[in-house]
Write an enzyme that holds these catalytic residues in place. Structure first.
Site, short mmCIF file in Angstrom:
data_model
loop_
_atom_site.label_atom_id
_atom_site.label_comp_id
_atom_site.label_asym_id
_atom_site.label_seq_id
_atom_site.Cartn_x
_atom_site.Cartn_y
_atom_site.Cartn_z
N GLU A 1 -50.90 57.16 -17.92
CA GLU A 1 -50.25 58.35 -17.37
C GLU A 1 -51.18 59.55 -17.20
OE1 GLU A 1 -46.95 58.86 -20.07
OE2 GLU A 1 -45.92 57.11 -19.30
N ASN B 1 -52.58 52.88 -16.03
CA ASN B 1 -51.14 52.63 -16.00
C ASN B 1 -50.40 53.93 -15.70
OD1 ASN B 1 -48.99 50.69 -16.59
ND2 ASN B 1 -48.60 51.84 -18.48
N HIS C 1 -39.90 52.22 -14.78
CA HIS C 1 -38.66 52.58 -15.50
C HIS C 1 -37.74 53.16 -14.44
CE1 HIS C 1 -40.47 52.06 -19.45
NE2 HIS C 1 -41.51 52.79 -19.06
N GLU D 1 -43.69 48.02 -17.24
CA GLU D 1 -42.68 48.53 -18.18
C GLU D 1 -41.29 48.54 -17.55
OE1 GLU D 1 -43.89 52.23 -20.02
OE2 GLU D 1 -45.97 51.58 -20.20
N ASP E 1 -37.63 48.55 -16.70
CA ASP E 1 -36.25 48.52 -17.20
C ASP E 1 -35.37 49.21 -16.17
OD1 ASP E 1 -36.92 51.23 -17.94
OD2 ASP E 1 -37.14 50.68 -20.04
#
Ligand code: XIL
Length: 387
Positions: A179, A227, A263, A295, A297
């Protein structure tokens, strides 16, 4: 027919059969070694794969999940993890504050547990992460004396050498920098970059480059990733990530790929976002890089029929976007059961984000992904994207 013709024909048939057996056997061996498949949607025995891990193998796709050390003692947690996933990424255990809580003390116990569990179960380990603005220890954030860039440079160099060195050959890929960008594409301002930074304040992505070089020196075979979240579609942040990647590739900086966190809410599941995601994947792939979904979700408030259906579609469509792009080598969710998910803490009220519910019951999302993996035609081999 000349005498012996039948015999010759039999020999011929036998030779052909032997050749087929050898070729078939070779394929089996290959599929065992490289995870390649002899037919999409079927195992060598002809049975349709019943786990995500097996079904993804025929696409040369790794199926990953974040996992924590604590719940490994929960039998269902451990058995689901090893059955369904080929990649394990420690959810917190390798973050700076947890693995290096004091300046002179590392704590590898929980990270070791996860690495040992993964390797014992034939899984790959993705390390997460080496440089981030979050989950830092007090000794970094509130030092007794303000840091000088030179001192901080040494701290980060030693940290990377120690952590990456310890897991050399066991962690197959690292999120080296997590990030680093703001949503507008500028670089985030924080301790490692410019407060005071490790010596490259005001020098663009030099800090990221340095971290990649230190990691590469500590384990030359590990794949190295930057990432990000919010850089999935075409926007200012993904443009900045792309510009950085292009520059690194051109100058031979050891970057293997980009991690896209994903996400998301079910609102992501629209033609516009999905097309943008594919476009973004294409431009990164064109640089010769891997792209990994790191990641995933899809948060929902509840398990109503409506939520389950839209969640299943979103998971399926994200997986489809990855499957359609050979450079997309990993589809990884941020946990796998709602029993252990960061979503209720980050998004109160949304307790229903992962493919399995709190009782490890498989949701529609799980079955939609399995069906997607088992339904495709022959993708052909996905080329290795190692750099
Ligand atoms: C989260 C973990 O899931 C939580 O358990 C922890 O409290 C905070 O961090 N992006 C990342 C991850 O890269 O490291 C974050 O993980 C979620 C967002």
């Amino acid at each position: 027919m000349a005498p012996g013709g039948q015999f010759l024909r039999e020999i011929h048939v036998r030779i052909r059969l032997t050749w087929c057996t050898l070729a078939f056997g070779g394929l089996l061996v290959l599929s065992g070694i490289r995870g390649s498949g002899i037919g999409i949607g079927a195992t060598p025995s002809g049975a349709v794969p019943q786990t995500l891990r097996m079904a993804a193998q025929s696409h040369h796709l790794l199926m990953g999940t974040a996992a924590d050390a604590g719940p490994l003692s929960d039998k269902l947690y451990a058995s689901t993890l090893q059955t369904e996933y080929s990649v394990l990424e420690p959810e917190t255990e390798m973050k700076f504050g947890l693995i290096h809580p004091e300046q002179t003390r590392y704590d590898f116990a929980d990270a070791d547990k996860l690495v040992n569990f993964a390797l014992a179960n034939g899984m790959k380990v993705r390390g997460h992460n080496l440089l981030w603005y979050n989950q830092l220890p007090d000794w970094i954030v509130s030092p007794a004396q303000p840091w000088t860039p030179a001192a901080l440079n040494k701290v980060l160099a030693d940290h990377i050498a120690t952590v990456v060195g310890r897991y050399k050959g066991r962690v197959y890929a690292w999120d080296v920098v997590n990030e680093p960008f703001n949503d507008d594409g500028s670089l985030r301002n924080y301790v490692w970059f410019d407060k005071p930074g490790i010596g490259f304040a005001g020098k663009g992505t030099r800090t990221i480059e340095q971290a990649l070089m230190w990691t590469h020196a500590a384990d030359p075979s590990a794949k190295l990733f930057v990432n990000e979240y919010g850089a999935e579609t075409m926007n200012s942040k993904s443009n900045a990530v792309y510009a950085m990647a292009k520059d690194f590739v051109r100058r031979g900086v050891p970057l293997s790929g980009i991690g896209l966190q994903l996400h998301v809410t079910p609102r992501f599941d629209q033609d516009g976002s999905l097309n943008d995601l594919s476009k973004n994947l294409r431009r990164l792939a064109a640089l010769g890089l891997e792209v990994q979904f790191t990641e995933v979700d899809v948060r929902e408030r509840d398990g109503s029929g409506f939520s389950q259906a839209e969640q299943a579609n979103t998971y399926k469509d994200l997986l489809d976007a990855c499957l359609r792009q050979p450079a997309c080598t990993l589809f990884q969710t941020w946990g796998f059961t709602d029993k252990y998910s960061w979503i209720p803490e980050s998004n109160p009220g949304f307790g229903w984000a992962l493919p399995l519910d709190k009782n490890y019951r498989k949701k529609r999302a799980y079955f939609a992904m399995l069906a997607k993996l088992n339904s495709r035609g022959n993708d052909g081999p996905r080329p290795s994207r190692s750099r």
